[in-house]
Design a protein around this motif. Structure first.
Motif, PDB file in Angstrom:
ATOM      1  N   LEU A 180      41.908  17.574 -26.639  1.00 38.42           N
ATOM      2  CA  LEU A 180      41.247  17.286 -25.365  1.00 38.42           C
ATOM      3  C   LEU A 180      39.816  17.819 -25.363  1.00 38.42           C
ATOM      4  O   LEU A 180      38.898  17.158 -24.862  1.00 38.42           O
ATOM      5  CB  LEU A 180      42.032  17.899 -24.205  1.00 38.42           C
ATOM      6  N   ASP A 181      39.626  18.993 -25.935  1.00 35.61           N
ATOM      7  CA  ASP A 181      38.274  19.570 -25.995  1.00 35.61           C
ATOM      8  C   ASP A 181      37.346  18.695 -26.837  1.00 35.61           C
ATOM      9  O   ASP A 181      36.173  18.507 -26.480  1.00 35.61           O
ATOM     10  CB  ASP A 181      38.328  20.974 -26.596  1.00 35.61           C
ATOM     11  N   THR A 182      37.867  18.165 -27.939  1.00 30.96           N
ATOM     12  CA  THR A 182      37.034  17.315 -28.796  1.00 30.96           C
ATOM     13  C   THR A 182      36.597  16.059 -28.065  1.00 30.96           C
ATOM     14  O   THR A 182      35.424  15.665 -28.126  1.00 30.96           O
ATOM     15  CB  THR A 182      37.803  16.929 -30.073  1.00 30.96           C
ATOM     16  N   VAL A 183      37.532  15.420 -27.379  1.00 30.97           N
ATOM     17  CA  VAL A 183      37.183  14.209 -26.628  1.00 30.97           C
ATOM     18  C   VAL A 183      36.165  14.533 -25.543  1.00 30.97           C
ATOM     19  O   VAL A 183      35.206  13.780 -25.322  1.00 30.97           O
ATOM     20  CB  VAL A 183      38.448  13.559 -26.027  1.00 30.97           C
ATOM     21  N   ARG A 184      36.349  15.681 -24.891  1.00 35.10           N
ATOM     22  CA  ARG A 184      35.395  16.089 -23.855  1.00 35.10           C
ATOM     23  C   ARG A 184      33.999  16.303 -24.453  1.00 35.10           C
ATOM     24  O   ARG A 184      32.986  15.890 -23.881  1.00 35.10           O
ATOM     25  CB  ARG A 184      35.904  17.366 -23.190  1.00 35.10           C
ATOM     26  N   GLY A 193      48.066 -14.409 -20.128  1.00 37.73           N
ATOM     27  CA  GLY A 193      47.170 -14.678 -19.008  1.00 37.73           C
ATOM     28  C   GLY A 193      46.039 -13.691 -18.847  1.00 37.73           C
ATOM     29  O   GLY A 193      45.306 -13.750 -17.854  1.00 37.73           O
ATOM     30  N   MET A 194      45.895 -12.774 -19.801  1.00 38.57           N
ATOM     31  CA  MET A 194      44.820 -11.787 -19.691  1.00 38.57           C
ATOM     32  C   MET A 194      43.501 -12.366 -20.184  1.00 38.57           C
ATOM     33  O   MET A 194      43.473 -13.212 -21.074  1.00 38.57           O
ATOM     34  CB  MET A 194      45.176 -10.524 -20.482  1.00 38.57           C
ATOM     35  N   LEU A 195      42.415 -11.893 -19.601  1.00 38.43           N
ATOM     36  CA  LEU A 195      41.076 -12.361 -19.945  1.00 38.43           C
ATOM     37  C   LEU A 195      40.706 -11.864 -21.341  1.00 38.43           C
ATOM     38  O   LEU A 195      40.706 -10.659 -21.603  1.00 38.43           O
ATOM     39  CB  LEU A 195      40.080 -11.847 -18.907  1.00 38.43           C
ATOM     40  N   SER A 196      40.371 -12.770 -22.237  1.00 38.57           N
ATOM     41  CA  SER A 196      40.108 -12.391 -23.625  1.00 38.57           C
ATOM     42  C   SER A 196      38.938 -11.423 -23.740  1.00 38.57           C
ATOM     43  O   SER A 196      38.962 -10.505 -24.573  1.00 38.57           O
ATOM     44  CB  SER A 196      39.846 -13.635 -24.476  1.00 38.57           C
ATOM     45  N   SER A 197      37.902 -11.603 -22.927  1.00 34.98           N
ATOM     46  CA  SER A 197      36.748 -10.707 -23.018  1.00 34.98           C
ATOM     47  C   SER A 197      37.122  -9.286 -22.589  1.00 34.98           C
ATOM     48  O   SER A 197      36.545  -8.311 -23.097  1.00 34.98           O
ATOM     49  CB  SER A 197      35.600 -11.231 -22.152  1.00 34.98           C
ATOM     50  N   ALA A 198      38.069  -9.148 -21.665  1.00 41.24           N
ATOM     51  CA  ALA A 198      38.522  -7.812 -21.269  1.00 41.24           C
ATOM     52  C   ALA A 198      39.245  -7.138 -22.427  1.00 41.24           C
ATOM     53  O   ALA A 198      39.041  -5.943 -22.699  1.00 41.24           O
ATOM     54  CB  ALA A 198      39.435  -7.907 -20.054  1.00 41.24           C
ATOM     55  N   VAL A 199      40.075  -7.899 -23.124  1.00 35.71           N
ATOM     56  CA  VAL A 199      40.795  -7.355 -24.277  1.00 35.71           C
ATOM     57  C   VAL A 199      39.810  -6.958 -25.375  1.00 35.71           C
ATOM     58  O   VAL A 199      39.899  -5.877 -25.967  1.00 35.71           O
ATOM     59  CB  VAL A 199      41.822  -8.369 -24.805  1.00 35.71           C
ATOM     60  N   GLU A 200      38.852  -7.815 -25.644  1.00 35.06           N
ATOM     61  CA  GLU A 200      37.877  -7.557 -26.707  1.00 35.06           C
ATOM     62  C   GLU A 200      37.020  -6.325 -26.419  1.00 35.06           C
ATOM     63  O   GLU A 200      36.559  -5.653 -27.350  1.00 35.06           O
ATOM     64  CB  GLU A 200      36.977  -8.783 -26.882  1.00 35.06           C
ATOM     65  N   ASN A 201      36.807  -6.027 -25.161  1.00 36.66           N
ATOM     66  CA  ASN A 201      35.970  -4.886 -24.793  1.00 36.66           C
ATOM     67  C   ASN A 201      36.761  -3.599 -24.611  1.00 36.66           C
ATOM     68  O   ASN A 201      36.215  -2.601 -24.123  1.00 36.66           O
ATOM     69  CB  ASN A 201      35.184  -5.193 -23.517  1.00 36.66           C
ATOM     70  N   THR A 202      38.042  -3.618 -24.980  1.00 42.68           N
ATOM     71  CA  THR A 202      38.880  -2.426 -24.897  1.00 42.68           C
ATOM     72  C   THR A 202      39.251  -1.982 -26.302  1.00 42.68           C
ATOM     73  O   THR A 202      40.029  -2.640 -26.992  1.00 42.68           O
ATOM     74  CB  THR A 202      40.155  -2.702 -24.074  1.00 42.68           C
ATOM     75  N   LEU A 203      38.677  -0.887 -26.740  1.00 37.58           N
ATOM     76  CA  LEU A 203      38.947  -0.345 -28.065  1.00 37.58           C
ATOM     77  C   LEU A 203      40.166   0.575 -28.005  1.00 37.58           C
ATOM     78  O   LEU A 203      40.409   1.222 -26.980  1.00 37.58           O
ATOM     79  CB  LEU A 203      37.731   0.420 -28.573  1.00 37.58           C
ATOM     80  N   VAL A 204      40.908   0.634 -29.098  1.00 38.19           N
ATOM     81  CA  VAL A 204      42.175   1.365 -29.108  1.00 38.19           C
ATOM     82  C   VAL A 204      42.259   2.264 -30.335  1.00 38.19           C
ATOM     83  O   VAL A 204      41.969   1.828 -31.457  1.00 38.19           O
ATOM     84  CB  VAL A 204      43.372   0.392 -29.107  1.00 38.19           C
ATOM     85  N   VAL A 205      42.660   3.528 -30.132  1.00 35.52           N
ATOM     86  CA  VAL A 205      42.884   4.457 -31.248  1.00 35.52           C
ATOM     87  C   VAL A 205      44.165   5.249 -30.968  1.00 35.52           C
ATOM     88  O   VAL A 205      44.657   5.276 -29.832  1.00 35.52           O
ATOM     89  CB  VAL A 205      41.702   5.435 -31.439  1.00 35.52           C
ATOM     90  N   PRO A 206      44.731   5.922 -31.985  1.00 35.36           N
ATOM     91  CA  PRO A 206      45.930   6.737 -31.763  1.00 35.36           C
ATOM     92  C   PRO A 206      45.621   7.985 -30.946  1.00 35.36           C
ATOM     93  O   PRO A 206      44.539   8.572 -31.068  1.00 35.36           O
ATOM     94  CB  PRO A 206      46.368   7.117 -33.189  1.00 35.36           C
ATOM     95  N   PHE A 207      46.568   8.395 -30.139  1.00 39.32           N
ATOM     96  CA  PHE A 207      46.470   9.655 -29.401  1.00 39.32           C
ATOM     97  C   PHE A 207      46.519  10.817 -30.392  1.00 39.32           C
ATOM     98  O   PHE A 207      47.156  10.741 -31.438  1.00 39.32           O
ATOM     99  CB  PHE A 207      47.626   9.756 -28.399  1.00 39.32           C
ATOM    100  N   ASN A 208      45.827  11.874 -30.073  1.00 41.35           N
ATOM    101  CA  ASN A 208      45.775  13.095 -30.882  1.00 41.35           C
ATOM    102  C   ASN A 208      44.989  12.930 -32.181  1.00 41.35           C
ATOM    103  O   ASN A 208      45.018  13.818 -33.039  1.00 41.35           O
ATOM    104  CB  ASN A 208      47.178  13.626 -31.211  1.00 41.35           C
ATOM    105  N   ASP A 209      44.280  11.826 -32.348  1.00 39.31           N
ATOM    106  CA  ASP A 209      43.503  11.593 -33.568  1.00 39.31           C
ATOM    107  C   ASP A 209      42.018  11.791 -33.264  1.00 39.31           C
ATOM    108  O   ASP A 209      41.298  10.849 -32.921  1.00 39.31           O
ATOM    109  CB  ASP A 209      43.768  10.182 -34.100  1.00 39.31           C
ATOM    110  N   SER A 210      41.554  13.022 -33.398  1.00 38.78           N
ATOM    111  CA  SER A 210      40.163  13.343 -33.073  1.00 38.78           C
ATOM    112  C   SER A 210      39.186  12.593 -33.962  1.00 38.78           C
ATOM    113  O   SER A 210      38.114  12.168 -33.502  1.00 38.78           O
ATOM    114  CB  SER A 210      39.930  14.851 -33.212  1.00 38.78           C
TER     115      SER A 210
END
Length: 438
Positions: free
Chosen positions: A230-234, A177-194
């Motif tokens: 965290l510093d890299t993401v900042r 039931g989730m909006l497909s455009s919301a899913v498409e606009n959410t990018l995903v990467v692994p944590f701790n992977d700068s």
């Protein structure tokens, strides 16, 4: 555990059966039903570190309502503050109440990133508002989040929290039931992977509205940020002028009065707090830079709508004020951190004594026992492969001995100011017995 009921037809069973007729799954949200495993329990009282069922069964509570209870259930000063607020009226719905100002000032004083605050009622609302503010400020739509981080139930971010192994790196919606455009606009990467974060900025930097993550992801037990991550993401977000959002719904006021941002020395642009902010009362907030929050100023020049009839309700704010003051004045985090270290050390010793493959992860007042894996996890992929059935057996054995926590192996134990040496000794003694019989 003390039980006054020996019949299979317990009062808990009767209440749950009635609930299933009128409530989906028999509990408010599927996660609450899962937290009981059998689904056959109904609670009627909580005090200190103890939960009591309608049948008179008592448990030491390590679930703590998914973590909000930092001072202990039915904390006298917090509850008295909420009662006094009720006496003056629960909700005004117009203008400004002194309590709003007092709690907002405490958030500004304690959390380094916060210059202004909007109150709401849940962590999901707070992350929703934060993302809307970020999108309005940048004019962009894409959000970057991390696998294994949970930011609430809404379509913006309920993605890749617990993806199956064959969906790693993909945009995996956690609900139908989730909006497909919301899913498409959410990018995903692994944590701790700068490097993965840097790659997203190289490919999508001009389209990014914001980056959101738990600075210490506890939705999968515990992932600690590696040095420099965290510093890299900042740095990447600052260079691209993309708002950095810290979801401190769990960590804020549980790990430190200054949040994970104060602990790790990284200041985001927006911060979401809830849970331990009010010791169980419905209160949450999104705060951050003045220029971002001023977009929701309520005048004709401000374009962002942040609303909610019950936002800034007075009992919740009164509870928050008293909770924050108690945390700061009594060094609650210092106490629960020391206690957490003792639980973690004790469980590690027991795993070694019984020759059981597993690990104990956690931070400060949170810990989690994970079977079937041993290396320290750095990202969500390292969580995969847990022996889920063995953990459920462990949870069931501990529950029989009077210790309550969710049997979900991806979740966590919480400690409160009401837990003490007697709870620690009882837990480790019973864990020794249960582990010996697994």
């Amino acid at each position: 555990m003390n039980s006054n009921s020996t019949s299979d037809a317990t009062e808990s069973h009767r209440i749950v059966e009635r609930a299933r007729d009128v409530i989906p799954g028999g509990a408010q949200t599927g996660l609450r039903a899962q937290a009981y495993d059998t689904g056959e329990v109904a609670f009627e009282r909580a005090e200190g570190a103890t939960l009591t069922t309608v049948d008179g069964d008592e448990y030491t509570d390590y679930h703590l309502g998914f973590g909000p209870i930092i001072l202990g259930h039915a904390h006298e000063a917090v509850d008295d503050a909420a009662r006094r607020a009720i006496d003056g009226g629960v909700l005004y719905g117009a203008g400004t109440a002194p309590l709003e100002v007092e709690v907002a000032e405490r958030l500004v004083e304690n959390l380094p990133s916060i210059e202004q605050v909007n109150f709401c009622n849940s962590g999901s609302e707070a992350t929703y508002h934060a993302i809307r503010l970020a999108r309005a400020a940048t004019g962009n739509e894409k959000i970057l989040k991390f696998e294994g981080c949970y930011h609430g139930w809404h379509d913006y971010v309920d993605i890749s929290v617990y993806p199956p192994e064959d969906q790693l790196g993909e945009q995996y919606p956690e609900s139908e039931g989730m909006l497909s455009s919301a899913v498409e606009n959410t990018l995903v990467v692994p944590f701790n992977d700068s490097e993965a974060v840097a790659e997203v900025f190289r490919e999508h930097g001009d389209d990014l509205a914001g980056v959101i993550f738990e600075p210490v992801p506890h939705s999968v037990g515990c992932l600690l940020p590696q040095q420099g991550f965290l510093d890299t993401v900042r740095e990447l977000t600052a260079e691209a002028d993309v708002p950095l959002i810290f979801d401190e719904v769990i960590t804020g006021f549980r790990h430190s009065p200054h949040g994970a941002q104060g602990e790790f020395g990284v200041t985001p642009d927006l911060t979401c707090v809830a849970k331990a902010l009010g010791n169980g009362y419905p209160v949450a907030a999104v705060g951050g830079r003045e220029d971002l929050l001023s977009q929701a100023g309520g005048d004709n020049k401000s374009g962002v709508v942040i609303s909610g009839t019950y936002s800034g309700n007075l009992p919740g704010l009164a509870a928050a004020r008293e909770t924050i003051d108690t945390i700061v004045e009594e060094d609650v985090q210092g106490y629960v951190t020391g206690l957490g270290d003792e639980y973690r050390d004790g469980l590690r010793d027991l795993l070694a004594d019984h020759g059981i493959e597993g690990r104990v992860v956690g931070h400060r007042s949170i810990f989690s026992l994970q079977f079937g894996v041993s290396q320290e996890p750095e990202n969500y992929e390292d969580i995969l492969g847990l022996d889920e059935e063995l953990f459920r057996e462990f949870a069931a054995g501990m529950r029989e001995r009077g210790h309550f926590f969710t049997p979900n192996p991806y979740k966590r134990h919480h400690l409160s100011f009401a837990h003490g040496a007697e709870h620690l000794a009882s837990y480790l003694d019973d864990a020794d017995d249960v582990l010996a019989n697994l």
